[in-house]
Enzyme design. Structure first.
Site, PDB file in Angstrom:
ATOM      1  N   ARG A  28      30.548   0.462  21.891  1.00  9.29           N
ATOM      2  CA  ARG A  28      29.183   0.363  21.338  1.00  9.29           C
ATOM      3  C   ARG A  28      28.132   0.771  22.387  1.00  9.29           C
ATOM      4  O   ARG A  28      27.614   1.877  22.348  1.00  9.29           O
ATOM      5  CB  ARG A  28      28.954  -1.080  20.825  1.00  9.29           C
ATOM      6  CG  ARG A  28      27.711  -1.248  19.971  1.00  9.29           C
ATOM      7  CD  ARG A  28      26.410  -1.409  20.730  1.00  9.29           C
ATOM      8  NE  ARG A  28      26.392  -2.553  21.641  1.00  9.29           N
ATOM      9  CZ  ARG A  28      25.413  -2.755  22.502  1.00  9.29           C
ATOM     10  NH1 ARG A  28      24.400  -1.914  22.599  1.00  9.29           N
ATOM     11  NH2 ARG A  28      25.448  -3.795  23.327  1.00  9.29           N
ATOM     12  N   ASP A  29      27.891  -0.082  23.344  1.00 10.56           N
ATOM     13  CA  ASP A  29      26.854   0.221  24.346  1.00 10.56           C
ATOM     14  C   ASP A  29      27.249   1.475  25.127  1.00 10.56           C
ATOM     15  O   ASP A  29      26.404   2.309  25.467  1.00 10.56           O
ATOM     16  CB  ASP A  29      26.708  -0.974  25.295  1.00 10.56           C
ATOM     17  CG  ASP A  29      25.390  -1.005  26.051  1.00 10.56           C
ATOM     18  OD1 ASP A  29      24.729   0.037  26.136  1.00 10.56           O
ATOM     19  OD2 ASP A  29      25.027  -2.083  26.554  1.00 10.56           O
ATOM     20  N   HIS A 221      25.291  -9.451  31.151  1.00  9.54           N
ATOM     21  CA  HIS A 221      25.408  -8.058  30.700  1.00  9.54           C
ATOM     22  C   HIS A 221      24.619  -7.215  31.706  1.00  9.54           C
ATOM     23  O   HIS A 221      23.419  -7.023  31.558  1.00  9.54           O
ATOM     24  CB  HIS A 221      24.815  -7.976  29.286  1.00  9.54           C
ATOM     25  CG  HIS A 221      24.859  -6.632  28.644  1.00  9.54           C
ATOM     26  ND1 HIS A 221      25.722  -6.316  27.617  1.00  9.54           N
ATOM     27  CD2 HIS A 221      24.135  -5.515  28.856  1.00  9.54           C
ATOM     28  CE1 HIS A 221      25.518  -5.071  27.224  1.00  9.54           C
ATOM     29  NE2 HIS A 221      24.552  -4.557  27.969  1.00  9.54           N
ATOM     30  N   HIS A 223      23.761  -3.794  33.804  1.00  8.30           N
ATOM     31  CA  HIS A 223      23.859  -2.334  33.949  1.00  8.30           C
ATOM     32  C   HIS A 223      23.791  -2.061  35.449  1.00  8.30           C
ATOM     33  O   HIS A 223      23.054  -2.735  36.180  1.00  8.30           O
ATOM     34  CB  HIS A 223      22.729  -1.642  33.181  1.00  8.30           C
ATOM     35  CG  HIS A 223      22.957  -1.633  31.693  1.00  8.30           C
ATOM     36  ND1 HIS A 223      23.216  -0.485  30.993  1.00  8.30           N
ATOM     37  CD2 HIS A 223      23.007  -2.648  30.794  1.00  8.30           C
ATOM     38  CE1 HIS A 223      23.395  -0.785  29.709  1.00  8.30           C
ATOM     39  NE2 HIS A 223      23.275  -2.096  29.566  1.00  8.30           N
ATOM     40  N   CYS A 254      20.745   2.161  27.030  1.00  6.28           N
ATOM     41  CA  CYS A 254      19.996   2.067  25.777  1.00  6.28           C
ATOM     42  C   CYS A 254      19.078   3.279  25.659  1.00  6.28           C
ATOM     43  O   CYS A 254      18.277   3.538  26.549  1.00  6.28           O
ATOM     44  CB  CYS A 254      19.189   0.770  25.781  1.00  6.28           C
ATOM     45  SG  CYS A 254      18.134   0.604  24.343  1.00  6.28           S
ATOM     46  N   ASN A 263      26.584   0.690  31.960  1.00  7.36           N
ATOM     47  CA  ASN A 263      26.985  -0.710  32.112  1.00  7.36           C
ATOM     48  C   ASN A 263      27.896  -0.815  33.323  1.00  7.36           C
ATOM     49  O   ASN A 263      28.527   0.167  33.725  1.00  7.36           O
ATOM     50  CB  ASN A 263      27.800  -1.149  30.897  1.00  7.36           C
ATOM     51  CG  ASN A 263      26.985  -1.234  29.620  1.00  7.36           C
ATOM     52  OD1 ASN A 263      26.400  -2.267  29.335  1.00  7.36           O
ATOM     53  ND2 ASN A 263      26.930  -0.147  28.877  1.00  7.36           N
TER      54      ASN A 263
END
Ligand code: HMG
Ligand code: MG
Length: 329
Positions: A28-29, A221, A223, A254, A263
């Site tokens: 996803r990310d 989370h 990055h 994003c 990430n």
């Protein structure tokens, strides 16, 4: 290898847990910001291979508007065609009731709602104010829970916003407490643009704990935009966090956070956890060939430092890079 205990270890590392959960966000990310759309088949194979490597929590896609995130427009197909294992929790991002309906049809175990601690990022990313987003999520969370799903709540821009700069910790606290009140089981605190440092992590987590946010319900989370993600992760674990988000190969970012890069890489996190004797159940050697397939498809080197080191070592040793056990230097 894990060194034997010494007085230094006792002082510095006794707070580390015996085990943590790795929450894989690569599909996803990791892929949402890619210019080259990865074919559905490859996404499915990536997810299935990650699960075979030991990943037990994985975010497979986003049920968002495909006009906003074209790279994940095949969300329904990915969910429908995936071969699943019973002991794995499959999650997807949802921005509203329409997204939740897709996630229910797709048989997701968990959905993740998401908003930033900063007003401007919410406007750019989900076209809503913070208050409007929380109103939408009140309905989404209630409905998801009544469908028997678990709900995770992302709070992004915790350590800084690409539009507003620094973000007051009181704003982070307010959003976290409201999401918990609305019924999320877990909060994931995002350093969306990778500006946080270990000291700031300790400050923010300490502040949240004192404000009543249980750190055992917090995931981190990070990055790795400025190279601080692993140091930040270590501090978070020492403070009681037990879930670490990461993306295979260090992919991601994003599209509505300019300058945000990958990430923290799953390989880098697993390598560090293994070395510190913290069990996460993921087989590092099994991750490498998955990253390499993706790297080949995307036609560029992925950011993971472990992956680069592994490939370099194999080149020097004249070995095939995906020939099984990774060499430890
Ligand atoms: P909007 O334009 O305000 O939505 O977008 P709307 O409600 O006005 O509807 C407009 C159109 O979108 C309508 O279609 C809706 O049906 C459709 P039309 O009638 O024009 O044909 N629509 C949808 N279509 C598919 N799925 C849906 C959906 N909802 C409405 N779920 C919206 C609002 C939230 C939908 C949009 O802004 C959006 O999809 N945003 C997603 C952006 C995104 O995914 N960003 C990346 C997330 S990463 C992140 O946030 C950080 C994180 O990784 C943590 C960290 O790193 O810190 C989580
Ligand atoms: Mg992210």
């Amino acid at each position: 290898m894990t060194e034997p205990a010494s007085p230094h270890h006792n002082q510095l590392f006794t707070a580390l847990p015996a085990s943590v959960e790795v929450y894989e966000v690569g599909p996803r990310d990791g892929l949402q910001n890619e210019k080259m759309v990865v074919p559905t088949e490859l996404k499915i194979s990536m997810i299935e291979r990650l699960v075979d490597a030991g990943v037990r929590r994985i975010e497979i896609t986003s049920f968002v508007n495909p006009r906003w995130i074209p790279a994940l427009a095949d969300h329904a197909d990915v969910a429908a065609r995936l071969r699943r294992k019973p002991d794995v929790r499959y999650s997807a991002l949802v921005p509203n009731m329409r997204g939740l309906e897709g996630a229910v049809r797709g048989g997701m175990d968990e959905v993740a709602v998401f908003l930033a601690a900063s007003e401007s990022h919410n406007r750019k990313n989900i076209n809503k104010s913070t208050a409007e987003a929380l109103d939408t999520y009140a309905q989404v969370i209630t409905q998801a829970r009544s469908e028997g799903m678990r709900v995770r709540g992302y709070v992004s821009c915790v350590y800084g916003c690409p539009y507003e700069g620094s973000v007051p910790v009181a704003q982070v606290e307010a959003v976290c407490l409201r999401l918990l009140e609305l019924g999320v089981e877990e909060l994931s605190l995002g350093d969306t643009i990778g500006v946080g440092t270990p000291r700031q992590v300790a400050y923010v987590l300490g502040h949240l704990r004192d404000a009543g946010v249980p750190l055992e319900r917090v995931a981190v989370h990070f990055h790795d935009t400025r190279g601080t993600a692993l140091a930040n992760t270590t501090v978070a674990l020492q403070m009681g966090v037990r879930v670490v988000d990461s993306a295979l190969g260090g992919l991601g970012g994003c599209p509505y956070a300019p300058g945000a890069s990958g990430n923290v890489a799953t390989e880098d996190v697993v390598y560090m956890l293994d070395g510190m004797g913290v069990d996460c159940g993921v087989d590092l050697d099994a991750l490498v060939p998955i990253s390499l397939s993706l790297q080949t498809h995307l036609g560029r080197e992925l950011p993971s430092k472990y992956l680069k080191a592994h490939v370099g070592h194999c080149d020097r040793a004249g070995r095939s890079v995906d020939s099984g056990a990774a060499p430890r230097e």
